[in-house]
Motif scaffolding. Sequence first.
Motif, PDB file in Angstrom:
ATOM      1  N   GLY A 191     -38.201 -32.030   6.669  1.00  0.00           N
ATOM      2  CA  GLY A 191     -38.014 -30.601   6.823  1.00  0.00           C
ATOM      3  C   GLY A 191     -38.020 -30.144   8.277  1.00  0.00           C
ATOM      4  O   GLY A 191     -38.181 -28.951   8.541  1.00  0.00           O
ATOM      5  N   ILE A 192     -37.829 -31.064   9.214  1.00  0.00           N
ATOM      6  CA  ILE A 192     -37.737 -30.672  10.629  1.00  0.00           C
ATOM      7  C   ILE A 192     -36.444 -29.893  10.849  1.00  0.00           C
ATOM      8  O   ILE A 192     -36.408 -28.901  11.586  1.00  0.00           O
ATOM      9  N   VAL A 193     -35.367 -30.352  10.214  1.00  0.00           N
ATOM     10  CA  VAL A 193     -34.100 -29.612  10.197  1.00  0.00           C
ATOM     11  C   VAL A 193     -33.703 -29.447   8.727  1.00  0.00           C
ATOM     12  O   VAL A 193     -34.200 -30.144   7.846  1.00  0.00           O
ATOM     13  N   GLU A 194     -32.799 -28.522   8.485  1.00  0.00           N
ATOM     14  CA  GLU A 194     -32.385 -28.244   7.115  1.00  0.00           C
ATOM     15  C   GLU A 194     -31.477 -29.351   6.585  1.00  0.00           C
ATOM     16  O   GLU A 194     -30.781 -30.020   7.335  1.00  0.00           O
ATOM     17  N   GLU A 195     -31.473 -29.502   5.258  1.00  0.00           N
ATOM     18  CA  GLU A 195     -30.529 -30.437   4.612  1.00  0.00           C
ATOM     19  C   GLU A 195     -29.104 -29.999   4.923  1.00  0.00           C
ATOM     20  O   GLU A 195     -28.814 -28.803   4.909  1.00  0.00           O
ATOM     21  N   HIS A 223     -28.121 -28.014  15.651  1.00  0.00           N
ATOM     22  CA  HIS A 223     -28.719 -29.251  15.128  1.00  0.00           C
ATOM     23  C   HIS A 223     -27.698 -30.385  15.095  1.00  0.00           C
ATOM     24  O   HIS A 223     -27.501 -31.056  14.083  1.00  0.00           O
ATOM     25  N   ILE A 224     -27.071 -30.579  16.251  1.00  0.00           N
ATOM     26  CA  ILE A 224     -26.145 -31.707  16.420  1.00  0.00           C
ATOM     27  C   ILE A 224     -26.895 -33.028  16.300  1.00  0.00           C
ATOM     28  O   ILE A 224     -26.337 -34.033  15.870  1.00  0.00           O
ATOM     29  N   PHE A 225     -28.180 -33.021  16.692  1.00  0.00           N
ATOM     30  CA  PHE A 225     -28.995 -34.228  16.538  1.00  0.00           C
ATOM     31  C   PHE A 225     -29.865 -34.067  15.299  1.00  0.00           C
ATOM     32  O   PHE A 225     -30.692 -33.152  15.198  1.00  0.00           O
ATOM     33  N   SER A 245     -31.846 -38.774   8.765  1.00  0.00           N
ATOM     34  CA  SER A 245     -32.353 -38.756   7.394  1.00  0.00           C
ATOM     35  C   SER A 245     -33.828 -38.385   7.373  1.00  0.00           C
ATOM     36  O   SER A 245     -34.287 -37.622   6.513  1.00  0.00           O
ATOM     37  N   MET A 246     -34.598 -38.908   8.335  1.00  0.00           N
ATOM     38  CA  MET A 246     -36.013 -38.571   8.403  1.00  0.00           C
ATOM     39  C   MET A 246     -36.219 -37.091   8.699  1.00  0.00           C
ATOM     40  O   MET A 246     -37.064 -36.433   8.072  1.00  0.00           O
TER      41      MET A 246
END
Length: 451
Positions: free
Chosen positions: A447-451, A436-438, A441-442
Amino acid sequence: MIKPVKTKLAGWGNYPVEEGFLFRPDNGRDVLEILQSGLQNNYIAFGMGRSYGDTPLNKQSGVLLTTQLNRILSFDETTGVLECEAGVTFEDIINVFLPRGYFLPVTPGTKYVTLGGAIANDVHGKNHHLDGCVSSFILDFKLMLASGEIIDCSREHNADIFWATVGGIGLTGIIVSARIRLEKVESAYYDVLYEKAPNIERALELFAESDDKYKFSVAWIDCLARGNSLGKSVLMRGNYASAASLRSGTEPLKLKNGPKLAIPFDFPSFALNNLSIKSFNTLYYGVNKNVRKTVYFDSFFYPLDSIYKWNRMYGKKGFVQYQAVFPPEGKEGLIQMLERLSSSNRSSFLAVLKTSGEQNPGLLSFPKKGYTLALDIPIKDESLFTFLHELDELVIRYGGRVYLAKDSELLPEHFAEMYPRLKEFRAIKDRIDPNHIFSSSMARRLGIVEE
């Protein structure tokens, strides 16, 4: 090595405002070097900043400004196919190619967007009911993955990544360049019919009667109107104007440099209130007549571009642009949204209604067949977001969704219900960007990627 500058950034709504580490690459080699530097854990591309919410923001992480990646690479006069880098703006394309008889096949309500940003948000315009989103005219693009590899994406090659990137809000990689087919035109003018509708029911009837007659259609709506006047509108429907139809002496493809106003400071928060907006709505509806006009493309497509930094009118707290689409069978949801807006006295200074055509294969692309309503609502206090969450539930109940390019408030559970192909998108992202290099904030908020 390019060093980042810690900078406060915001989308066009000036909400939220977040600090990020801004990089300014001059070419693709710079982008690769930044991605491989390890200076930040993740990155998102930032173009002209015309997404309204936190789509291009990356709080306390890397932001890649793409506006220097703006070379035009080739153009084929016989096919109208333009190849250019992702940082080329729609304004650049118009300035170079309209005098040669070519125009954008799809455009949003501002020309100050990059081609890369247009693809990442799969922008649509006044002709979606006939022509679809900008992706309908994208032949292919080159995408830099997190690994640094550059791949070709089209409907035939890496098609899954193509449709994940279209509308994928920058989360699959960095668009390096793209090929788009421009539209051949005779003039820079449009033959437009202006027609009043006394309420939302009549406005929808007029759209239905004319969607196959007019290539472009849009309506301004008075969101404070109530009762029998709920949703009273001014429709603007038009087609390209031929060179022969123009007034004698008009140079059909000449660009005009009209006067430009400027908002020099943030308006006080009380400036846009129910009284001032109601007065404007009454005036706007009153001065517009049922008439056919020949209008220049700027005033038809980009009326607010003539006001520099018009977003300052909403004050320091900023505003939310809320855009939702309802399917045809969900028309009642659109009417209920207008009723809730009117009864809540939450004034929308600008409200725009359009019809939309069939949904495309983009996994996170917004439009689907039906009606789309866009609202600009000033932020007075946090209660606005509770109200918008209630609108989100209404949208879901009637089978609609909210546009990510405008969003700054969706909850992850609402987002997942609106975009049923999210699981497919995540699977593709995890395959091509496992670390998840990309990110943005959105992406984390939804929840598309983890915090």
